[in-house]
Write a protein that holds these residues in place. Structure first.
Motif, PDB file in Angstrom:
ATOM      1  N   PRO A  85       0.822  -1.217   0.000  1.00  0.00           N
ATOM      2  CA  PRO A  85       0.000   0.000   0.000  1.00  0.00           C
ATOM      3  C   PRO A  85       0.850   1.258   0.000  1.00  0.00           C
ATOM      4  CG  PRO A  85       0.052  -0.940   2.191  1.00  0.00           C
ATOM      5  CD  PRO A  85       0.766  -1.912   1.281  1.00  0.00           C
ATOM      6  N   LEU A  86       0.286   2.320  -0.575  1.00  0.00           N
ATOM      7  CA  LEU A  86       0.881   3.647  -0.486  1.00  0.00           C
ATOM      8  C   LEU A  86       0.223   4.363   0.687  1.00  0.00           C
ATOM      9  CD1 LEU A  86       0.927   4.688  -4.252  1.00  0.00           C
ATOM     10  CD2 LEU A  86       2.838   3.848  -2.877  1.00  0.00           C
ATOM     11  N   TYR A  87       0.872   5.381   1.201  1.00  0.00           N
ATOM     12  CA  TYR A  87       0.364   6.147   2.332  1.00  0.00           C
ATOM     13  C   TYR A  87       0.335   7.619   1.947  1.00  0.00           C
ATOM     14  CZ  TYR A  87       1.423   1.876   4.850  1.00  0.00           C
ATOM     15  OH  TYR A  87       1.464   0.573   5.254  1.00  0.00           O
ATOM     16  N   THR A 107       5.905   5.930  -0.074  1.00  0.00           N
ATOM     17  CA  THR A 107       6.018   4.554  -0.571  1.00  0.00           C
ATOM     18  C   THR A 107       6.391   3.570   0.533  1.00  0.00           C
ATOM     19  OG1 THR A 107       8.295   4.955  -1.265  1.00  0.00           O
ATOM     20  CG2 THR A 107       6.575   5.270  -2.922  1.00  0.00           C
ATOM     21  N   SER A 108       6.584   4.044   1.767  1.00  0.00           N
ATOM     22  CA  SER A 108       6.840   3.143   2.892  1.00  0.00           C
ATOM     23  C   SER A 108       5.982   3.571   4.079  1.00  0.00           C
ATOM     24  CB  SER A 108       8.326   3.149   3.269  1.00  0.00           C
ATOM     25  OG  SER A 108       8.708   4.408   3.765  1.00  0.00           O
ATOM     26  N   SER A 109       5.774   2.645   4.980  1.00  0.00           N
ATOM     27  CA  SER A 109       4.920   2.889   6.139  1.00  0.00           C
ATOM     28  C   SER A 109       5.510   3.970   7.056  1.00  0.00           C
ATOM     29  CB  SER A 109       4.741   1.592   6.920  1.00  0.00           C
ATOM     30  OG  SER A 109       3.965   1.822   8.069  1.00  0.00           O
ATOM     31  N   PRO A 110       4.716   4.984   7.397  1.00  0.00           N
ATOM     32  CA  PRO A 110       5.186   6.088   8.239  1.00  0.00           C
ATOM     33  C   PRO A 110       4.964   5.810   9.725  1.00  0.00           C
ATOM     34  CG  PRO A 110       3.053   6.607   7.348  1.00  0.00           C
ATOM     35  CD  PRO A 110       3.417   5.252   6.813  1.00  0.00           C
ATOM     36  N   GLU A 111       5.534   4.755  10.233  1.00  0.00           N
ATOM     37  CA  GLU A 111       5.289   4.338  11.613  1.00  0.00           C
ATOM     38  C   GLU A 111       5.795   5.359  12.624  1.00  0.00           C
ATOM     39  OE1 GLU A 111       6.488   0.306  12.310  1.00  0.00           O
ATOM     40  OE2 GLU A 111       5.857  -0.277  10.302  1.00  0.00           O
ATOM     41  N   LEU A 139      11.143  14.695   4.994  1.00  0.00           N
ATOM     42  CA  LEU A 139      10.779  13.738   3.948  1.00  0.00           C
ATOM     43  C   LEU A 139      12.041  13.067   3.437  1.00  0.00           C
ATOM     44  CD1 LEU A 139       8.162  15.823   1.926  1.00  0.00           C
ATOM     45  CD2 LEU A 139       7.725  14.044   3.632  1.00  0.00           C
ATOM     46  N   ILE A 140      11.953  11.774   3.187  1.00  0.00           N
ATOM     47  CA  ILE A 140      13.080  11.005   2.667  1.00  0.00           C
ATOM     48  C   ILE A 140      12.948  10.939   1.145  1.00  0.00           C
ATOM     49  CG2 ILE A 140      14.244   8.771   2.672  1.00  0.00           C
ATOM     50  CD1 ILE A 140      12.928   8.380   5.503  1.00  0.00           C
ATOM     51  N   ALA A 141      13.934  11.478   0.442  1.00  0.00           N
ATOM     52  CA  ALA A 141      13.982  11.506  -1.028  1.00  0.00           C
ATOM     53  C   ALA A 141      12.698  12.065  -1.653  1.00  0.00           C
ATOM     54  CB  ALA A 141      14.290  10.107  -1.569  1.00  0.00           C
ATOM     55  N   PRO A 142      12.319  13.308  -1.304  1.00  0.00           N
ATOM     56  CA  PRO A 142      11.098  13.881  -1.875  1.00  0.00           C
ATOM     57  C   PRO A 142      11.243  14.215  -3.366  1.00  0.00           C
ATOM     58  CG  PRO A 142      12.255  15.548  -0.618  1.00  0.00           C
ATOM     59  CD  PRO A 142      12.997  14.251  -0.418  1.00  0.00           C
ATOM     60  N   THR A 143      10.147  14.038  -4.094  1.00  0.00           N
ATOM     61  CA  THR A 143      10.089  14.415  -5.509  1.00  0.00           C
ATOM     62  C   THR A 143       8.764  15.107  -5.782  1.00  0.00           C
ATOM     63  OG1 THR A 143       9.123  12.308  -6.220  1.00  0.00           O
ATOM     64  CG2 THR A 143      11.541  12.465  -6.261  1.00  0.00           C
ATOM     65  N   GLY A 160       9.694   8.073   2.226  1.00  0.00           N
ATOM     66  CA  GLY A 160       9.239   7.936   3.597  1.00  0.00           C
ATOM     67  C   GLY A 160       9.296   9.258   4.321  1.00  0.00           C
ATOM     68  N   VAL A 161       9.045   9.187   5.623  1.00  0.00           N
ATOM     69  CA  VAL A 161       9.060  10.370   6.474  1.00  0.00           C
ATOM     70  C   VAL A 161       9.657   9.956   7.819  1.00  0.00           C
ATOM     71  CG1 VAL A 161       6.687   9.990   7.295  1.00  0.00           C
ATOM     72  CG2 VAL A 161       7.651  12.273   7.372  1.00  0.00           C
ATOM     73  N   LYS A 162      10.463  10.860   8.406  1.00  0.00           N
ATOM     74  CA  LYS A 162      11.053  10.551   9.705  1.00  0.00           C
ATOM     75  C   LYS A 162      10.983  11.781  10.592  1.00  0.00           C
ATOM     76  CE  LYS A 162      15.797  11.517   8.266  1.00  0.00           C
ATOM     77  NZ  LYS A 162      17.134  10.960   8.107  1.00  0.00           N
ATOM     78  N   PRO A 163      10.885  11.559  11.910  1.00  0.00           N
ATOM     79  CA  PRO A 163      10.802  12.688  12.831  1.00  0.00           C
ATOM     80  C   PRO A 163      12.130  13.441  12.892  1.00  0.00           C
ATOM     81  CG  PRO A 163      10.746  10.601  14.031  1.00  0.00           C
ATOM     82  CD  PRO A 163      10.787  10.277  12.583  1.00  0.00           C
TER      83      PRO A 163
END
Length: 122
Positions: free
Chosen positions: A51-53, A80-84, A94-98, A116-119
């Motif tokens: 799934p996409l988020y 494209t990855s789970s934002p846990e 944001l990780i590798a935003p486009t 992805g996304v990280k704090p």
């Protein structure tokens, strides 16, 4: 209206353009969720069952030397990855935003994606 091959080539070159957001603070304004289409079906990554988020962030420019920050804007980003572990109000990166340009039926805009996304530590 017919679109020439060269214009089509230029438009397709405007897909997945890397974006440098280092001059912005990003705050989550809507918690991440699984992306669904208009019919409520889960949207998956092309060619997979993953799934996409989506996550909504408010991008605010970092203050300049004189304290001016400028206006911000809300961005809806497909991940494209789970934002846990990401919650509303968190400062994130944001990780590798486009960004990609789209146009359909007389409407157009930008689509934001990231791996992805990280704090961000405060």
């Amino acid at each position: 209206m017919r679109v020439s091959r060269s214009i089509k080539k230029e438009i397709s070159a405007m897909r997945n353009i890397p974006v440098n957001l280092s001059g912005f603070k990003l705050r989550v304004v809507e918690e991440p969720s699984i992306k669904v289409d208009q019919n409520g079906a889960v949207v998956t990554a092309y060619g997979t069952d993953e799934p996409l988020y989506t996550v909504a962030v408010f991008a605010k420019p970092v203050a300049t030397g004189d304290g001016y920050r400028g206006k911000g804007e809300e961005l809806r980003v497909t991940l494209t990855s789970s934002p846990e572990g990401i919650e509303e109000g968190d400062l994130v990166e944001l990780i590798a935003p486009t960004v990609s340009f789209w146009e359909r039926d007389g409407r157009s805009g930008l689509t934001w994606r990231a791996q992805g996304v990280k704090p961000v530590a405060r």
